[in-house]
Write an enzyme that holds these catalytic residues in place. Sequence first.
Site, PDB file in Angstrom:
ATOM      1  CB  SER B 222      -0.858   0.005   1.178  1.00  0.00           C
ATOM      2  OG  SER B 222      -0.263   0.100   2.447  1.00  0.00           O
ATOM      3  NE  ARG B 226      -1.813   5.536   1.010  1.00  0.00           N
ATOM      4  CZ  ARG B 226      -1.314   4.726   1.912  1.00  0.00           C
ATOM      5  NH1 ARG B 226       0.020   4.883   2.047  1.00  0.00           N
ATOM      6  NH2 ARG B 226      -2.286   3.678   2.309  1.00  0.00           N
ATOM      7  CG  ASN B 230      -2.232   9.954  -4.802  1.00  0.00           C
ATOM      8  OD1 ASN B 230      -3.077  10.549  -4.739  1.00  0.00           O
ATOM      9  ND2 ASN B 230      -2.207   8.859  -3.863  1.00  0.00           N
TER      10      ASN B 230
END
Lengths: 156, 288
Positions: B222, B226, B230
């Site tokens: 994660s 992440r 992004n």
Amino acid sequence: MNLNATILGQSIAFAVFVWFCLKYVWPPVIQALTERQKKIAEGLEAAERAQRDLSLAQNKAADDLKEAKVKSAEIIDMANKRANQIVEDAKDKAREEGQRLIASAKSEIEMEVQRAKEELRAQVAAIAVAGAEKILENSVDQAANEELVKKLASEL
Amino acid sequence: MAESHAAEGFSLAEYESGTEYIAHHLGFLRFGKLPDGSWGFAHSTAEADAMGFWAINVDSMIMSISLAVIFMGLFYSIAKKMTSGVPGGLQNGLEFLVDMVQDTIKNTFFAKNNLIGPLSLTIFCWIFMMNLMDLVPVDWIPLFAQVVAQDSHLYFKAVPTTDINITAGFAISVFVLVIFYSVKIKGMGGFLGEFAFHPFGKWALPLNLVMELPSFFAKPVSLALRLYGNMFAGEMIFLVIALVGWFQLPLHFAWAVFHILIITLQAYLFMMLTVVYLNQAHTKPEAH
């Protein structure tokens, strides 16, 4: 998703830079921060202490002032007393001196009177002798009458 | 393309379609084993994809390391003449960062560890710097690289955090640290016991394993995804905006302003989660 050896490269670079940061960047910054914190704490403490000292000093100054006022009042009192005493003493002395002057003047006058009397006596004797000579119209034996004249003069 | 630059030096690359433009900007300068068996840079996306694991994204590494050298060098030069007296402008900036990192650590990390501060500072600043490259207009850095290399078709990706390998590098390093400190603090037994006997006690061991192991391995995944997701999405929108002609100027400005928030937030989030995970490594889970 194409995972490749870049992961390893990046991990190694990451380890190196974290080590660098740990060794050369972090400690001086933290040290400076801690030092400044200490300085500020000390500064604040010093300021507080100074304020306390100031209020103490102010109290002390007020006390001193009060004491000084009391003392000065005492001194003025004492001085007044002393001055009065000095004036009294001077008056006494002056009175004494005056009396002494009066006394000496009196004795001098007495002496003068005495001397005048003596002189007068002598002159009276001479006058009496002269008068007697005129009355007798001749010279009386001076030696015989001397005693008589002296007696007369002492009776004056 | 090869003939043209041989004949008249460097010329701007021309793209036949927007798709090609975007695809080219998403390609990596990748060094690895070419199909003919020799080692070299990939000349096309297909060649790059065929390289497998033992290849390296040279553009990502160059950008990543040079950015790190820039900010670390700056920090080092500031740290060398650090004073506890009145700080200058740069020192103030560094102190602000260090303070921010220390505050975060104070609020989320309850053990004693000398590594956590420098680690968090490095993570935050480095990821922020790499994300910041997203705000540089999308063609500038690749164009610069192309001019330097005198190759108008050179692949060069300017934002290292849009490369999953870079974010995974961070995430895996953090993950290794988490395992290292877990074992160091709790012992091997304690560390493994957390998977086996937590949250339901020893009678539900298989269930515990099923629940705990994925959540443990989800941490680095994660973390990496992440940040990558992004930044990749943001970069993609910049690329799309770059295709719309003159209107791109206000659009670019608006997205860039919004992106300032995202890049800072993502850098902060990565640092924050690192601290949280390391804190978990240092503390025993609450008994249930």
